[in-house]
Each structure stands twice: as structure tokens, then as C-alpha cells.
Design a protein around this motif. Structure first.
Motif, PDB file in Angstrom:
ATOM      1  N   LYS A  28      10.189   1.764  -0.987  1.00 20.14           N
ATOM      2  CA  LYS A  28       9.227   2.780  -1.433  1.00 20.14           C
ATOM      3  C   LYS A  28       9.804   3.634  -2.564  1.00 20.14           C
ATOM      4  O   LYS A  28       9.088   4.006  -3.487  1.00 20.14           O
ATOM      5  CB  LYS A  28       8.783   3.672  -0.270  1.00 20.14           C
ATOM      6  N   LYS A  32       8.301   3.956  -6.460  1.00 18.96           N
ATOM      7  CA  LYS A  32       8.087   5.242  -7.133  1.00 18.96           C
ATOM      8  C   LYS A  32       8.855   5.307  -8.452  1.00 18.96           C
ATOM      9  O   LYS A  32       8.331   5.764  -9.472  1.00 18.96           O
ATOM     10  CB  LYS A  32       8.519   6.400  -6.231  1.00 18.96           C
ATOM     11  N   THR A  45       2.752   6.187  -2.388  1.00 20.00           N
ATOM     12  CA  THR A  45       3.018   4.907  -1.725  1.00 20.00           C
ATOM     13  C   THR A  45       2.121   4.687  -0.504  1.00 20.00           C
ATOM     14  O   THR A  45       2.051   3.572   0.000  1.00 20.00           O
ATOM     15  CB  THR A  45       4.503   4.788  -1.313  1.00 20.00           C
TER      16      THR A  45
END
Length: 114
Positions: A28, A32, A45
Motif C-alpha cells: 500500500k 501511494k 488505497t
């Protein structure tokens, strides 16, 4: 949506945004980082849908590549930012002929057509 690369390798070719996962980096956090760096997007996310894992042993000169593919359903009024790495953003109905790395083959596995 694909982006046109502004840097080598494959400069001026289309590809989906991505990067290598850094040692110790959570997936995640990588998503990003890439969204911010390549698109200027602060990615939520929670709006990501996992599509699958696709590996390529021979289609990328950098070696064995494993792509974790995600789909993002953000708001329609997203403003993306161009930078040195990303010259252009475009939505395609069919895959363009000049694509970078193994990306055309991976997108075909997901059902996209040339």
C-alpha cells in the motif's frame, strides 16, 4: 489510463504507472508512492481493487518481474500532474501499439485488446 514515459528506458512509450517494491516497503505504501511520484495523486488505497499477480520471466530486460495489478476508482474530477517521468496521461479504448516493458502482454491477460 496509461502514461507516456518521459525518461529512458522506453521513453515516449505508453505504460501503466508502476515501480519496484522497495526493501521493507508495504505494498500500500508503494502504491501511494508511485501515484504521487508518477501522477501527482494522493491515492486513497481503500478505493483500490486487487486484480491479480502477473509474472514475466523473459519479457523485461531487467529480469524476472512480478506485477501486482490494482484498479483505482477515484472521483471523475481527478487532476493529474505531469513531471519528468510522465509526459502525458490518456485513456484508451484499445491498447496502443508502442508500449513499454511487458505491459501490453500483462494488460492482454486482463482482457484488454489491441
Amino acid at each position: 489510463m496509461l502514461t507516456k514515459r518521459g525518461i529512458p528506458p522506453y521513453q515516449e512509450s505508453w505504460h501503466y504507472p508502476g515501480s519496484f517494491l522497495l526493501k521493507g516497503e508495504k505494498i500500500k505504501d508503494c502504491l501511494k508512492r508511485v501515484a504521487k511520484k508518477e501522477l501527482g495523486l494522493n491515492l486513497d488505497t481503500n478505493k483500490m481493487k486487487f486484480l491479480g499477480i502477473y509474472e514475466d520471466l523473459i519479457g523485461d530486460f531487467r529480469g524476472h518481474v512480478v506485477d501486482a495489478m490494482y484498479e483505482y476508482q477515484g472521483p471523475e474530477n481527478i487532476i493529474l500532474t505531469q513531471n519528468q517521468e510522465t509526459e502525458e496521461f490518456r485513456f484508451f479504448r484499445k491498447l496502443p501499439p508502442k508500449m513499454a516493458f511487458n505491459h501490453q502482454a500483462t494488460l492482454r491477460k486482463l482482457g484488454y485488446k489491441s
